[in-house]
Structures are given as structure tokens and as C-alpha cells.
Design an enzyme around this catalytic site. Structure first.
Site, PDB file in Angstrom:
ATOM      1  N   SER A 137      52.745  44.863  42.280  1.00 19.17           N
ATOM      2  CA  SER A 137      51.420  44.922  41.665  1.00 19.17           C
ATOM      3  C   SER A 137      50.891  46.345  41.688  1.00 19.17           C
ATOM      4  CB  SER A 137      50.489  44.016  42.476  1.00 19.17           C
ATOM      5  OG  SER A 137      49.146  44.237  42.114  1.00 19.17           O
ATOM      6  N   LYS A 140      52.615  43.166  49.078  1.00 22.88           N
ATOM      7  CA  LYS A 140      53.387  43.714  47.949  1.00 22.88           C
ATOM      8  C   LYS A 140      54.047  45.036  48.358  1.00 22.88           C
ATOM      9  CE  LYS A 140      52.650  40.389  45.190  1.00 22.88           C
ATOM     10  NZ  LYS A 140      53.739  39.468  44.931  1.00 22.88           N
ATOM     11  N   TYR A 150      46.776  40.991  50.839  1.00 18.99           N
ATOM     12  CA  TYR A 150      47.620  40.648  49.689  1.00 18.99           C
ATOM     13  C   TYR A 150      48.369  41.883  49.192  1.00 18.99           C
ATOM     14  CZ  TYR A 150      48.996  40.030  44.871  1.00 18.99           C
ATOM     15  OH  TYR A 150      49.728  40.049  43.709  1.00 18.99           O
TER      16      TYR A 150
HETATM   17  P1  NAD Z   1      50.905  31.758  40.284  1.00 20.98           P
HETATM   18  O1  NAD Z   1      50.158  31.348  41.509  1.00 20.98           O
HETATM   19  O2  NAD Z   1      50.535  31.150  38.991  1.00 20.98           O
HETATM   20  O3  NAD Z   1      52.479  31.554  40.508  1.00 20.98           O
HETATM   21  C1  NAD Z   1      53.083  31.650  41.771  1.00 20.98           C
HETATM   22  C2  NAD Z   1      53.937  30.415  41.956  1.00 20.98           C
HETATM   23  O4  NAD Z   1      54.567  30.506  43.259  1.00 20.98           O
HETATM   24  C3  NAD Z   1      53.133  29.115  41.940  1.00 20.98           C
HETATM   25  O5  NAD Z   1      53.728  28.214  41.042  1.00 20.98           O
HETATM   26  C4  NAD Z   1      53.222  28.616  43.391  1.00 20.98           C
HETATM   27  O6  NAD Z   1      53.216  27.201  43.454  1.00 20.98           O
HETATM   28  C5  NAD Z   1      54.523  29.230  43.851  1.00 20.98           C
HETATM   29  N1  NAD Z   1      54.607  29.430  45.297  1.00 20.98           N
HETATM   30  C6  NAD Z   1      53.704  30.029  46.139  1.00 20.98           C
HETATM   31  N2  NAD Z   1      54.168  30.020  47.395  1.00 20.98           N
HETATM   32  C7  NAD Z   1      55.398  29.414  47.372  1.00 20.98           C
HETATM   33  C8  NAD Z   1      56.364  29.100  48.362  1.00 20.98           C
HETATM   34  N3  NAD Z   1      56.164  29.386  49.643  1.00 20.98           N
HETATM   35  N4  NAD Z   1      57.493  28.482  47.974  1.00 20.98           N
HETATM   36  C9  NAD Z   1      57.722  28.166  46.673  1.00 20.98           C
HETATM   37  N5  NAD Z   1      56.825  28.417  45.701  1.00 20.98           N
HETATM   38  C10 NAD Z   1      55.683  29.043  46.044  1.00 20.98           C
HETATM   39  O7  NAD Z   1      50.789  33.363  40.200  1.00 20.98           O
HETATM   40  P2  NAD Z   1      51.179  34.349  39.022  1.00 20.98           P
HETATM   41  O8  NAD Z   1      49.925  34.938  38.487  1.00 20.98           O
HETATM   42  O9  NAD Z   1      52.161  33.712  38.114  1.00 20.98           O
HETATM   43  O10 NAD Z   1      51.878  35.492  39.870  1.00 20.98           O
HETATM   44  C11 NAD Z   1      53.283  35.520  40.079  1.00 20.98           C
HETATM   45  C12 NAD Z   1      53.611  36.674  40.985  1.00 20.98           C
HETATM   46  O11 NAD Z   1      53.132  37.891  40.404  1.00 20.98           O
HETATM   47  C13 NAD Z   1      52.968  36.580  42.374  1.00 20.98           C
HETATM   48  O12 NAD Z   1      53.873  37.077  43.323  1.00 20.98           O
HETATM   49  C14 NAD Z   1      51.771  37.507  42.251  1.00 20.98           C
HETATM   50  O13 NAD Z   1      51.380  38.027  43.490  1.00 20.98           O
HETATM   51  C15 NAD Z   1      52.316  38.584  41.338  1.00 20.98           C
HETATM   52  N6  NAD Z   1      51.274  39.313  40.596  1.00 20.98           N
HETATM   53  C16 NAD Z   1      50.364  38.613  39.873  1.00 20.98           C
HETATM   54  C17 NAD Z   1      49.351  39.300  39.195  1.00 20.98           C
HETATM   55  C18 NAD Z   1      48.300  38.548  38.425  1.00 20.98           C
HETATM   56  O14 NAD Z   1      47.253  39.150  38.144  1.00 20.98           O
HETATM   57  N7  NAD Z   1      48.509  37.292  38.057  1.00 20.98           N
HETATM   58  C19 NAD Z   1      49.322  40.700  39.228  1.00 20.98           C
HETATM   59  C20 NAD Z   1      50.292  41.380  39.969  1.00 20.98           C
HETATM   60  C21 NAD Z   1      51.273  40.672  40.653  1.00 20.98           C
HETATM   61  C1  WQD Z   2      38.871  43.378  36.576  1.00 15.84           C
HETATM   62  C2  WQD Z   2      37.533  44.073  36.370  1.00 15.84           C
HETATM   63  C3  WQD Z   2      35.997  43.787  38.204  1.00 15.84           C
HETATM   64  C4  WQD Z   2      35.447  39.472  37.688  1.00 15.84           C
HETATM   65  C5  WQD Z   2      43.191  41.838  40.540  1.00 15.84           C
HETATM   66  C6  WQD Z   2      43.896  42.079  41.843  1.00 15.84           C
HETATM   67  C7  WQD Z   2      45.191  42.790  41.610  1.00 15.84           C
HETATM   68  C8  WQD Z   2      46.053  42.059  40.566  1.00 15.84           C
HETATM   69  C9  WQD Z   2      45.270  41.729  39.330  1.00 15.84           C
HETATM   70  C10 WQD Z   2      47.593  40.646  41.682  1.00 15.84           C
HETATM   71  C11 WQD Z   2      37.007  44.783  37.640  1.00 15.84           C
HETATM   72  C12 WQD Z   2      35.455  43.144  36.936  1.00 15.84           C
HETATM   73  C13 WQD Z   2      35.851  40.791  37.551  1.00 15.84           C
HETATM   74  C14 WQD Z   2      34.089  39.142  37.387  1.00 15.84           C
HETATM   75  C15 WQD Z   2      33.680  41.441  36.802  1.00 15.84           C
HETATM   76  N1  WQD Z   2      46.525  40.809  41.063  1.00 15.84           N
HETATM   77  N2  WQD Z   2      34.981  41.747  37.118  1.00 15.84           N
HETATM   78  N3  WQD Z   2      33.268  40.141  36.951  1.00 15.84           N
HETATM   79  O1  WQD Z   2      40.487  43.444  40.544  1.00 15.84           O
HETATM   80  O2  WQD Z   2      41.599  44.751  38.666  1.00 15.84           O
HETATM   81  O3  WQD Z   2      42.905  43.112  39.927  1.00 15.84           O
HETATM   82  O4  WQD Z   2      44.035  41.085  39.673  1.00 15.84           O
HETATM   83  O5  WQD Z   2      48.361  41.482  42.070  1.00 15.84           O
HETATM   84  O6  WQD Z   2      45.832  42.861  42.841  1.00 15.84           O
HETATM   85  O7  WQD Z   2      43.050  42.868  42.682  1.00 15.84           O
HETATM   86  O8  WQD Z   2      41.194  42.294  38.364  1.00 15.84           O
HETATM   87  O9  WQD Z   2      40.231  40.628  36.854  1.00 15.84           O
HETATM   88  O10 WQD Z   2      39.455  40.673  39.273  1.00 15.84           O
HETATM   89  O11 WQD Z   2      38.783  42.525  37.729  1.00 15.84           O
HETATM   90  O12 WQD Z   2      32.868  42.310  36.418  1.00 15.84           O
HETATM   91  O13 WQD Z   2      33.654  37.990  37.518  1.00 15.84           O
HETATM   92  O14 WQD Z   2      36.546  43.089  36.046  1.00 15.84           O
HETATM   93  O15 WQD Z   2      34.955  44.386  38.942  1.00 15.84           O
HETATM   94  O16 WQD Z   2      36.361  45.959  37.207  1.00 15.84           O
HETATM   95  P1  WQD Z   2      41.457  43.489  39.446  1.00 15.84           P
HETATM   96  P2  WQD Z   2      39.924  41.419  38.078  1.00 15.84           P
END
Ligand code: NAD
Ligand code: WQD
Length: 337
Positions: free
Chosen positions: A124, A153, A149
Site C-alpha cells: 500500500s 504492509k 495496518y
Molecule cells: P477485502 O477485505 O475486500 O479483501 C480481503 C479478503 O481477505 C477478504 O475476502 C477476507 O475475507 C480475506 N481474509 C482476511 N483475512 C483472512 C485470513 N486470515 N484468511 C483467509 N482470508 C482472509 O480487501 P481489499 O480491499 O480487496 O484488499 C485486498 C488487499 O489489498 C488487502 O491486503 C489490503 O490490505 C490491500 N490494500 C487494499 C487497499 C484498499 O484501499 N482497498 C489499498 C492498499 C492495499
Molecule cells: C481519502 C481522502 C480523507 C472519508 C486509505 C488508507 C490507505 C489505503 C487506502 C489500504 C482523505 C478524505 C475520507 C470521508 C473525507 N488502504 N475523506 N471524508 O486515507 O487516502 O487511504 O485507503 O491500504 O492505507 O489509509 O483514503 O478514502 O479514507 O480518504 O473527507 O468520509 O478523503 O480525509 O483526504 P486514504 P480515504
């Protein structure tokens, strides 16, 4: 390739399974359904014509995971499984460390034991912390993460780097996602978190459907175009396609790499809100609130490395992201009601 996709029924995992299957890869999903639904398998089938093989296994269950490896001869792994709520990780950090780190180590041990050499890991942009100038470049390394979190990562990237140093056959690509939003254009796959969403677009989506009455904008006094926070949003389908390229790259490469996956462009909170208003055809109410603790002003990716190593560039823009998100919300509401 036969690819193990952990977390494959989740938001990004499900879209990636669609793109992998479309490209002719065979997909085997491991998920404990903690944050996803078994129906996703039917939806993947409805889109691709193929229902992936599925194991309801927790990656913390080492024996269960080992069985999956014994029963399948994998060429590669894409590792999405994990918890992802930043705020929650500050409340229950040990649960996050256990799931995201111990679970991952179980997986890496199975990889080594069963001689599966290629892995793509969901990292991330959060690993940059608030230390660096935009655009964020991979060569900056990792900053000071601001929540457990993010630290999970960062640790996973380091663990994979050490794993590769000690095992010359392993190829590990950590993809640093920026802000994935949007949904599959079919409206069958997307993200609709239970309760009040933490992230911007899922929140706006619920204002658009009338489930919430206004958006709280966290701060309008940042040094940005309109004072609101700027982020690099990427359509989940583009992100899914980046995984297909990354797993193919992992096959022809050895060692550890980190690669940003973003659009390279930043949009403010109000710009996203206005794009969503265009997509849903109505005005959406908002109120300006205090800044959210831990937020940075601006985040967007340097995308050169993704272009050079993966030949990856985004194809979809903010309008596509908002249109597909709204389409998914409307379609989900119809199915529920
Ligand atoms: P999500 O929660 O939709 O998907 C994650 C999946 O992993 C879920 O289906 C959950 O049931 C499964 N899971 C969790 N713990 C588990 C375990 N112990 N064993 C088996 N399955 C398990 O999340 P997502 O948004 O699809 O994110 C996928 C990956 O990408 C995650 O690692 C997340 O941290 C990373 N990521 C997401 C974002 C985002 O903004 N969505 C941004 C950066 C990184
Ligand atoms: C985006 C912008 C908020 C909600 C997060 C995680 C990051 C990654 C992606 C997993 C910011 C603003 C938000 C609201 C708002 N996930 N905001 N009102 O914080 O950039 O990233 O998700 O890895 O680790 O931190 O994303 O969508 O929460 O916020 O004004 O109700 O929207 O302040 O500027 P963020 P976000």
C-alpha cells in the site's frame, strides 16, 4: 498459469480473478470469508464463464493451507488476504499483526515447502507515511507508518525482501496500491462495506443512494487546489489488470521488487464529490469538518516503474470510477430490495 489467490473473494481479489481468468489463467481461491461473500464465486462465473475452485481456509490455519498446496500444483500466488481497516488496527493492533503478518508467514512457508517461486503481494502507498515529497517514488523506500495496518504492509515488504535474499529462486513483487475505487462495469462486483464506511468513495456512494445524508469533508485548509485532501484514485479494474502483468513479470524475474500502482494524478475530495454528482445526476450534500488525525495533504504515485517493468498504465479515469461505483450501488440495492 495455475495461480493461488488468497483473499480472492474480496474487493480487489475478485476483480483480479476476473482478469486472470479472462487472460486464460487458472485460479484457485483461498479465503475465510471474513470480509466477503461466497456469492462472489457465482458472480465471477457470470462474468467469465468459469467458477474458480474455492477453499474456505484461514491463512492462520497452517495445516489447512498446506493441504491446499498439496492438492494443487501452483505456478504463482497473489496474496490479498488480510485485514485493512486503518482505524480498527489502532484499536486491535495484535489482531492485525497476527492476521497480516503471521498469516503471511504461514503462506511464505508453504511457498518454500512446496517450491512455488512467484508471489505478488498487496502492499500500500501507506508505507510512504508522511515523510516524502510527491510524487511518491519506490526508491524512497519506506517511511514512518502512522498506524499498525500500515506497519503490517511495511513488515511484509521487508520479510519478502529477506526471503528473496535467502532463496535465489524466489520472485516477490510488492504492489503499492494508491486509492482503489470503482467497481466491475457489469455491476456484479464492487465494494459495499457494512456500516458507516471509512473511505471516501464508499461513503459518497451511500450519500448518493440516500443511505447517508451528507459527506463529512475532513479539512479544507490543506495546501491543495481547494484546501481538501488530494489522493491518487485508481479504478479497481485497472488495478486488477496490473496484477496480471505483475504475476507475468514475477515469472521472468528473480528477487524482490516494489512497484507503485496508481494513476499518477491527484484529485481533491471536492473534485471526487463533483465527479460522483455527475455520475449519479444529483447534488450531494457535504459539511466541512476538522482534519482527520493521521491524514496527509497530498498523495500520488510516480508511475514510471510500473510502465517500465510491467508496461502498465491506467486506462480508466475518475468519471469511469464514479460511474461504475454508482452502477454497482444501484444494482446491489435492486438485488437486495
Ligand atoms: P477485502 O477485505 O475486500 O479483501 C480481503 C479478503 O481477505 C477478504 O475476502 C477476507 O475475507 C480475506 N481474509 C482476511 N483475512 C483472512 C485470513 N486470515 N484468511 C483467509 N482470508 C482472509 O480487501 P481489499 O480491499 O480487496 O484488499 C485486498 C488487499 O489489498 C488487502 O491486503 C489490503 O490490505 C490491500 N490494500 C487494499 C487497499 C484498499 O484501499 N482497498 C489499498 C492498499 C492495499
Ligand atoms: C481519502 C481522502 C480523507 C472519508 C486509505 C488508507 C490507505 C489505503 C487506502 C489500504 C482523505 C478524505 C475520507 C470521508 C473525507 N488502504 N475523506 N471524508 O486515507 O487516502 O487511504 O485507503 O491500504 O492505507 O489509509 O483514503 O478514502 O479514507 O480518504 O473527507 O468520509 O478523503 O480525509 O483526504 P486514504 P480515504
Amino acid at each position: 498459469m495455475r495461480i493461488l489467490v488468497t483473499g480472492g473473494t474480496g474487493y480487489i481479489g475478485s476483480h483480479t480473478c476476473v482478469e486472470l481468468i479472462t487472460k486464460g489463467h487458472e485460479v484457485v481461491i483461498v479465503d475465510n470469508l471474513y470480509n466477503s461473500n461466497i456469492d462472489v464465486l457465482d458472480k465471477i462465473e457470470a462474468i467469465t464463464g468459469v467458477k474458480p475452485k474455492f477453499y474456505e481456509v484461514d491463512i492462520l490455519d497452517k495445516e489447512g493451507l498446506d493441504r491446499v498446496f498439496k492438492e494443487n500444483d501452483f505456478d504463482a500466488i497473489i496474496h490479498f488476504a488480510g485485514y485493512k481497516a486503518v482505524g480498527e488496527s489502532c484499536v486491535i493492533p495484535l489482531t492485525y499483526y497476527k492476521n497480516n503478518i503471521s498469516g503471511s508467514i504461514n503462506l511464505y512457508e508453504c511457498m518454500a515447502a512446496h517450491h512455488v517461486d512467484n508471489i505478488v503481494f498487496s502492499s500500500s502507498a501507506t508505507v510512504y507515511g508522511d515523510n516524502f515529497e510527491v510524487p511518491f517514488k519506490e526508491e524512497y523506500g519506506q517511511g514512518d507508518t502512522t498506524n499498525p495496518y500500515g506497519t503490517t504492509k511495511k513488515f511484509n515488504e521487508i520479510i519478502l525482501e529477506d526471503f528473496c535474499k535467502a532463496n535465489k529462486d524466489i520472485s516477490a513483487v510488492s504492489l503499492r496500491y494508491f486509492n482503489p475505487i470503482g467497481a466491475h462495469p457489469s455491476g456484479l462486483l464492487g465494494e459495499d462495506p457494512k456500516g458507516i464506511p471509512n473511505n471516501l468513495v464508499p461513503y459518497i456512494a451511500k450519500v448518493a443512494t440516500g443511505e447517508l445524508d451528507h459527506l463529512n469533508v475532513f479539512g479544507d485548509d490543506y495546501d491543495t487546489i481547494d484546501g481538501t485532501g488530494v489522493r491518487d484514485y485508481i479504478h479497481v479494474v485497472d488495478l486488477a489488470k496490473a496484477h496480471v502483468k505483475a504475476i507475468e513479470y514475477a515469472q521472468r524475474h528473480k528477487g524482490a521488487e516494489v512497484i507503485n500502482v496508481g494513476s499518477g494524478k491527484g484529485y481533491s475530495v471536492l473534485e471526487v464529490l463533483h465527479a460522483y454528482e455527475k455520475a449519479c445526476g444529483k447534488k450531494l450534500a457535504y459539511e466541512v469538518k476538522d482534519r482527520r488525525p493521521g491524514d496527509i495533504a497530498v498523495s500520488y504515485a510516480d508511475t514510471k516503474k510500473a510502465k517500465e517493468l510491467l508496461d502498465f498504465e491506467v486506462e480508466l479515469d475518475i468519471e469511469d470510477m464514479c460511474r461504475d461505483s454508482y452502477n454497482f450501488m444501484i444494482k446491489s440495492q435492486k438485488n437486495e430490495g
